[in-house]
Design an enzyme around this catalytic site. Structure first.
Site, mmCIF file in Angstrom:
data_model
loop_
_atom_site.group_PDB
_atom_site.id
_atom_site.type_symbol
_atom_site.label_atom_id
_atom_site.label_comp_id
_atom_site.label_asym_id
_atom_site.label_seq_id
_atom_site.Cartn_x
_atom_site.Cartn_y
_atom_site.Cartn_z
ATOM 1 N N ASN A 251 43.877 45.651 39.567
ATOM 2 C CA ASN A 251 45.219 45.119 39.831
ATOM 3 C C ASN A 251 46.106 45.358 38.611
ATOM 4 O OD1 ASN A 251 47.488 43.559 40.288
ATOM 5 N ND2 ASN A 251 46.370 41.757 40.993
ATOM 6 N N CYS B 198 53.431 40.275 40.234
ATOM 7 C CA CYS B 198 52.960 41.430 41.011
ATOM 8 C C CYS B 198 53.990 41.932 42.026
ATOM 9 C CB CYS B 198 51.658 41.094 41.728
ATOM 10 S SG CYS B 198 50.336 40.630 40.603
ATOM 11 N N HIS C 95 50.416 46.173 47.582
ATOM 12 C CA HIS C 95 50.029 45.782 46.226
ATOM 13 C C HIS C 95 48.500 45.819 46.143
ATOM 14 C CE1 HIS C 95 49.403 43.755 42.547
ATOM 15 N NE2 HIS C 95 49.076 42.595 43.078
HETATM 16 N N1 ACO Z 1 30.903 37.950 38.594
HETATM 17 C C1 ACO Z 1 29.914 37.222 39.138
HETATM 18 N N2 ACO Z 1 30.110 36.020 39.666
HETATM 19 C C2 ACO Z 1 31.369 35.522 39.646
HETATM 20 C C3 ACO Z 1 32.445 36.230 39.083
HETATM 21 C C4 ACO Z 1 32.172 37.483 38.532
HETATM 22 N N3 ACO Z 1 33.140 38.256 37.977
HETATM 23 N N4 ACO Z 1 33.552 35.480 39.216
HETATM 24 C C5 ACO Z 1 33.198 34.348 39.831
HETATM 25 N N5 ACO Z 1 31.868 34.377 40.088
HETATM 26 C C6 ACO Z 1 31.066 33.356 40.747
HETATM 27 C C7 ACO Z 1 31.645 31.964 40.620
HETATM 28 O O1 ACO Z 1 31.259 31.363 39.410
HETATM 29 C C8 ACO Z 1 31.026 31.264 41.807
HETATM 30 O O2 ACO Z 1 29.708 30.938 41.494
HETATM 31 P P1 ACO Z 1 29.080 29.526 42.014
HETATM 32 O O3 ACO Z 1 29.091 29.641 43.516
HETATM 33 O O4 ACO Z 1 27.723 29.541 41.423
HETATM 34 O O5 ACO Z 1 29.999 28.484 41.491
HETATM 35 C C9 ACO Z 1 30.958 32.372 42.859
HETATM 36 O O6 ACO Z 1 31.060 33.625 42.146
HETATM 37 C C10 ACO Z 1 32.094 32.282 43.862
HETATM 38 O O7 ACO Z 1 33.299 32.122 43.156
HETATM 39 P P2 ACO Z 1 34.672 32.085 43.898
HETATM 40 O O8 ACO Z 1 35.796 32.003 42.911
HETATM 41 O O9 ACO Z 1 34.619 31.057 44.977
HETATM 42 O O10 ACO Z 1 34.620 33.526 44.540
HETATM 43 P P3 ACO Z 1 35.522 34.110 45.697
HETATM 44 O O11 ACO Z 1 34.678 34.548 46.803
HETATM 45 O O12 ACO Z 1 36.698 33.242 45.985
HETATM 46 O O13 ACO Z 1 36.060 35.437 44.995
HETATM 47 C C11 ACO Z 1 38.047 36.264 43.928
HETATM 48 C C12 ACO Z 1 36.849 35.354 43.812
HETATM 49 C C13 ACO Z 1 37.557 37.708 43.995
HETATM 50 C C14 ACO Z 1 38.916 36.074 42.712
HETATM 51 C C15 ACO Z 1 38.816 35.897 45.214
HETATM 52 O O14 ACO Z 1 39.102 34.521 45.241
HETATM 53 C C16 ACO Z 1 40.078 36.652 45.337
HETATM 54 O O15 ACO Z 1 40.073 37.821 45.563
HETATM 55 N N6 ACO Z 1 41.225 35.987 45.219
HETATM 56 C C17 ACO Z 1 42.493 36.636 45.255
HETATM 57 C C18 ACO Z 1 42.977 36.628 43.895
HETATM 58 C C19 ACO Z 1 43.697 37.870 43.500
HETATM 59 O O16 ACO Z 1 43.501 38.948 43.986
HETATM 60 N N7 ACO Z 1 44.537 37.660 42.530
HETATM 61 C C20 ACO Z 1 45.254 38.714 41.951
HETATM 62 C C21 ACO Z 1 46.579 38.244 41.526
HETATM 63 S S1 ACO Z 1 47.522 37.724 42.876
HETATM 64 C C22 ACO Z 1 47.775 39.076 43.690
HETATM 65 O O17 ACO Z 1 47.951 40.083 43.084
HETATM 66 C C23 ACO Z 1 47.765 38.993 45.160
#
Ligand code: ACO
Length: 316
Positions: free
Chosen positions: A273, A108, A243
Site C-alpha cells: 500500500n 490514501c 487503491h
Molecule cells: N503476521 C502474522 N500474524 C499477524 C500479523 C502479521 N503480520 N499481523 C497480525 N497478526 C496476527 C494477530 O496478532 C492475530 O493473532 P491472534 O489471533 O493470536 O491475536 C491474528 O493475526 C489476526 O489478527 P487480525 O488483526 O484480526 O487479522 P485480520 O484478519 O483482521 O487481518 C489485516 C489484518 C490484514 C490488517 C486486515 O484487518 C486488513 O486488511 N484490514 C484493512 C486494513 C488496510 O488495508 N489498511 C490500509 C490502510 S486503509 C486503506 O488503504 C484502505
C-alpha cells in the site's frame, strides 16, 4: 490525462525479509493481503525526490515542457517538511518555475481528491496544465514493532499531467469525481502526533478490522455514485483501478461491482500500500504494459485515513 510517470525506490523488501524484522511470515501476509514485496526508500528518496522523478516522466510522456505547467498538486501524508510544501520542492527540481504548487492531505484518497481539485481548476479556466502527484514514504512512519501494520505499506510515487482540452462529450477526460470524509472515524487510522510533538511516536496507528469493515461498503457506494452520475452500468467500465491496500478489499469491491478480475488492475502484490501513490502507480503500470488503451473507460476508487473515500471516472 496526457502523461503518466512513476518512481519506485531501488530497494525491494520481500515478505521473507519482513519476517526477519518482525514475527510474521510470507504465508500470513500473502493470505491476508496479497502483498509479496514492497519498496522502501533510501534516505535521499524523499517524497519530493520521488515526486519530481515521476513528474519528469509524466511531462516527457506528454511531450510538455516543465515551463508550461501551471499548477502542481501533490498528495502526500509523508511530506519532506511541514512547510514549505513538497510540491514547491518538486517545482524547483523539475524547473516548473511558472507554476504554483501545494500539498494535499487526504491520506490514501489523496490522488482522487487531487484529480478533483485539478479538474475543477481546469474547468474554471484558471489553469491549463496541472501535475497531480502522489508521493509517499510510509517506511518513515511505520511502527516496526506492530506487525499488524508494518507489513502492509511501501514507498513510491506517480504523477499524471492533466491538460485542458475542448473535447466532445464522449472524448477523453475526467468525467466525474465523488469525494467524502467522515472525521468521526479519524481514530480508525491515523499518525500519532505532528511536528513539534516529540512526546508522540509519529507512527501510523490502525484498527485494521474496522478499516476493513468500512472499506468494502464505502468503496462500493462511491463506485455506484460514479455509475449513477454518468448514467452507465458496470458493463460499461473497461477497467477498475482501485487503491491498492489489500487484495481482499480489491476483490470484495470487484465482486460487488460485478467486474471480473481480468478487468481489475492489481499491483498490491509488488508495491504493497503506497497510499496516495497507489492509484497512479497502478494506472502507470496498466497504461505502460498496454492493458489500458486510449478511449477506454476507467474507474478509480480509494479509501484512507480520515476516513476519506471517493471515486473518479475517466476516459483515457
Ligand atoms: N503476521 C502474522 N500474524 C499477524 C500479523 C502479521 N503480520 N499481523 C497480525 N497478526 C496476527 C494477530 O496478532 C492475530 O493473532 P491472534 O489471533 O493470536 O491475536 C491474528 O493475526 C489476526 O489478527 P487480525 O488483526 O484480526 O487479522 P485480520 O484478519 O483482521 O487481518 C489485516 C489484518 C490484514 C490488517 C486486515 O484487518 C486488513 O486488511 N484490514 C484493512 C486494513 C488496510 O488495508 N489498511 C490500509 C490502510 S486503509 C486503506 O488503504 C484502505
Amino acid at each position: 490525462m496526457t502523461g503518466v510517470g512513476h518512481y519506485l525506490p531501488e530497494k525491494i523488501v520481500s515478505n521473507a525479509e519482513m519476517a526477519e524484522r518482525v514475527e510474521t511470515s510470507d504465508d500470513w501476509i500473502t493470505e491476508r493481503t496479497g502483498i509479496k514485496q514492497r519498496h522502501f526508500a533510501a534516505p535521499h528518496e524523499t517524497a519530493a525526490f520521488m515526486g519530481a522523478a515521476a513528474a519528469r516522466e509524466a511531462l516527457a510522456k506528454a511531450g510538455v515542457d516543465a515551463l508550461a505547467v501551471d499548477a502542481i498538486i501533490l498528495a502526500t501524508s509523508t511530506p519532506d517538511q511541514a512547510f514549505p510544501a513538497t510540491a514547491v520542492h518538486v517545482q524547483a527540481a523539475i524547473g516548473a518555475h511558472k507554476a504554483f504548487g501545494f500539498d494535499l492531505a487526504a491520506a490514501c484518497s489523496g490522488f482522487i481528491f487531487g484529480l478533483s481539485v485539478a479538474d475543477a481548476m481546469i474547468r474554471a479556466g484558471q489553469v491549463s496544465n496541472v501535475l497531480v502527484i502522489g508521493s509517499e514514504v510510509y517506511s518513515r512512519i511505520l511502527n516496526f514493532e506492530d506487525r499488524g501494520t508494518c507489513v502492509l505499506f511501501g514507498d513510491g510515487a506517480a504523477a499524471v499531467l492533466l491538460q485542458a482540452r475542448d473535447v466532445a462529450h464522449s472524448g477523453p477526460g475526467l468525467l466525474s469525481t465523488h469525494l467524502h470524509s467522515d472525521g468521526r472515524l479519524a481514530e480508525m487510522l491515523y499518525v500519532d502526533g505532528a511536528v513539534g510533538q516529540p512526546e508522540k511516536s509519529g507512527k501510523l496507528v490502525m484498527n485494521g478490522r474496522e478499516v476493513f469493515r468500512h472499506a468494502v461498503t464505502l468503496l462500493a457506494s462511491a463506485v455506484n455514485e460514479a455509475l449513477a452520475a454518468n448514467n452507465i452500468t458496470n458493463k460499461d467500465i473497461d477497467w477498475l483501478v482501485p487503491h491498492q491496500a489489500n487484495l481482499r478489499i480489491i476483490d470484495g469491491v470487484g465482486k460487488k461491482l460485478g467486474l471480473p478480475p481480468e478487468r481489475v488492475v492489481v499491483t498490491v502484490d509488488k508495491h504493497a500500500n503506497t497510499s496516495a501513490a497507489s492509484i497512479p502507480l497502478a494506472l502507470y503500470q496498466a497504461v505502460s504494459d498496454g492493458r489500458i488503451l486510449p478511449g477506454q473507460l476507467v474507474l478509480l476508487e480509494a479509501l484512507g485515513g480520515g476516513l476519506t473515500w471517493g471515486s473518479a471516472l475517466l476516459r483515457l
